[in-house]
Design a protein around this motif. Sequence first.
Motif, short mmCIF file in Angstrom:
data_model
loop_
_atom_site.label_atom_id
_atom_site.label_comp_id
_atom_site.label_asym_id
_atom_site.label_seq_id
_atom_site.Cartn_x
_atom_site.Cartn_y
_atom_site.Cartn_z
N TYR A 27 29.79 38.38 31.13
CA TYR A 27 31.05 37.66 31.05
C TYR A 27 31.42 37.04 32.40
O TYR A 27 31.92 35.93 32.47
CB TYR A 27 32.17 38.61 30.58
CG TYR A 27 33.56 38.08 30.83
CD1 TYR A 27 34.12 37.13 29.99
CD2 TYR A 27 34.32 38.52 31.91
CE1 TYR A 27 35.38 36.63 30.21
CE2 TYR A 27 35.58 38.02 32.14
CZ TYR A 27 36.11 37.08 31.29
OH TYR A 27 37.36 36.58 31.52
N ASP A 28 31.15 37.74 33.46
CA ASP A 28 31.50 37.26 34.79
C ASP A 28 30.61 36.12 35.27
O ASP A 28 30.82 35.58 36.35
CB ASP A 28 31.47 38.43 35.79
CG ASP A 28 32.26 38.13 37.03
OD1 ASP A 28 33.34 37.51 36.93
OD2 ASP A 28 31.80 38.52 38.13
N THR A 29 29.61 35.76 34.49
CA THR A 29 28.72 34.66 34.87
C THR A 29 28.98 33.39 34.08
O THR A 29 28.37 32.36 34.34
CB THR A 29 27.24 35.05 34.64
OG1 THR A 29 26.99 35.16 33.24
CG2 THR A 29 26.88 36.34 35.35
N ARG A 47 47.95 22.05 29.23
CA ARG A 47 47.03 22.11 28.09
C ARG A 47 45.66 22.63 28.53
O ARG A 47 45.04 23.43 27.83
CB ARG A 47 46.89 20.73 27.46
CG ARG A 47 46.00 20.74 26.24
CD ARG A 47 45.99 19.41 25.54
NE ARG A 47 45.14 19.47 24.38
CZ ARG A 47 44.49 18.44 23.90
NH1 ARG A 47 44.62 17.25 24.45
NH2 ARG A 47 43.72 18.56 22.84
N VAL A 48 45.19 22.17 29.69
CA VAL A 48 43.92 22.67 30.22
C VAL A 48 43.99 24.19 30.39
O VAL A 48 43.08 24.91 29.99
CB VAL A 48 43.58 21.99 31.57
CG1 VAL A 48 42.38 22.66 32.24
CG2 VAL A 48 43.31 20.50 31.36
N LEU A 49 45.10 24.68 30.94
CA LEU A 49 45.26 26.12 31.13
C LEU A 49 45.28 26.87 29.80
O LEU A 49 44.68 27.94 29.68
CB LEU A 49 46.52 26.41 31.94
CG LEU A 49 46.44 26.02 33.42
CD1 LEU A 49 47.81 26.06 34.06
CD2 LEU A 49 45.46 26.92 34.15
N ARG A 50 45.94 26.31 28.80
CA ARG A 50 45.94 26.95 27.47
C ARG A 50 44.53 27.00 26.89
O ARG A 50 44.13 28.02 26.29
CB ARG A 50 46.89 26.21 26.52
CG ARG A 50 48.36 26.45 26.80
CD ARG A 50 49.27 25.93 25.68
NE ARG A 50 49.06 24.54 25.32
CZ ARG A 50 49.63 23.49 25.94
NH1 ARG A 50 50.46 23.68 26.95
NH2 ARG A 50 49.40 22.27 25.52
N VAL A 57 37.35 32.36 29.52
CA VAL A 57 36.48 32.36 30.70
C VAL A 57 37.30 32.62 31.95
O VAL A 57 38.51 32.41 31.97
CB VAL A 57 35.73 31.02 30.84
CG1 VAL A 57 34.80 30.78 29.67
CG2 VAL A 57 36.69 29.86 31.03
N ALA A 58 36.63 33.09 32.99
CA ALA A 58 37.31 33.35 34.26
C ALA A 58 36.85 32.38 35.35
O ALA A 58 37.49 32.29 36.39
CB ALA A 58 37.03 34.78 34.72
N HIS A 59 35.76 31.67 35.09
CA HIS A 59 35.18 30.80 36.11
C HIS A 59 35.14 29.36 35.65
O HIS A 59 34.89 29.06 34.48
CB HIS A 59 33.76 31.26 36.45
CG HIS A 59 33.71 32.65 36.97
ND1 HIS A 59 34.03 32.97 38.27
CD2 HIS A 59 33.42 33.83 36.37
CE1 HIS A 59 33.92 34.27 38.44
NE2 HIS A 59 33.55 34.81 37.30
N GLU A 81 46.42 30.44 38.61
CA GLU A 81 46.49 31.20 37.36
C GLU A 81 45.38 32.25 37.26
O GLU A 81 45.23 32.90 36.24
CB GLU A 81 46.42 30.25 36.16
CG GLU A 81 47.59 29.27 36.08
CD GLU A 81 48.93 29.97 35.92
OE1 GLU A 81 49.00 30.99 35.20
OE2 GLU A 81 49.91 29.50 36.54
N GLY A 82 44.57 32.37 38.32
CA GLY A 82 43.55 33.42 38.36
C GLY A 82 42.14 32.96 38.09
O GLY A 82 41.21 33.77 38.11
#
Length: 195
Positions: A27-29, A47-50, A57-59, A81-82
């Motif tokens: 998941y982290d990749t 909208r992009v953030l939603r 995804v985180a990346h 937003e992380g």
Amino acid sequence: ALCREEDGTLEYMCMPTVKATPAAKFYDTVGVNTHLSYTAYKSDIDRVLRCLDTLGVAHCRDLNFATRTDQWDRLKRVMKEGYKYCLMTTTDLGSINEQLRVFASDPSGISLIEGSNEDDITEFHRYDGNPDRRQPGNSGPGFPEGTRAWTRDLYKAVKSHPGLKHLGVVGPSFARSKSFNVLGDLSAYCDYGNT
């Protein structure tokens, strides 16, 4: 893996066998290219953030426009937003040192710095070996010599920068599979390869 060449033919490339990875580590990749400079995306960051939240995804990956504060502000908004970014660099977006100064102004949301993007299919990415000079149009060699020099100088600049040296450097990406062999081994100037 199959790769489509510019003439439309498919070329088979042997890829090394890789041991399976636990899902949590995999998941982290995973990430997505956000294209925040594209009109459809830059006009509606919420909208992009939603959408990113829905994807889970985180990346993210995107170009850095070192001279465009509006682009940098959009990237920082998503990072706030992380989300962690792999930021691409290319010769037409500013000098190496100019781009790194922008990254160093707020590196908290940056996980990787990537070399040039698809130099093998553009005439605009040229580099004359001066990390302080923005490369106008056709100055300096392009692919593969300019790409090799940019990758080397980018790596050295990142790894010698006190605020960025902890970040990984990703090698350049290409549109054509044969370009990897043409460019040759850059492993001394990359922490990660690219596909």
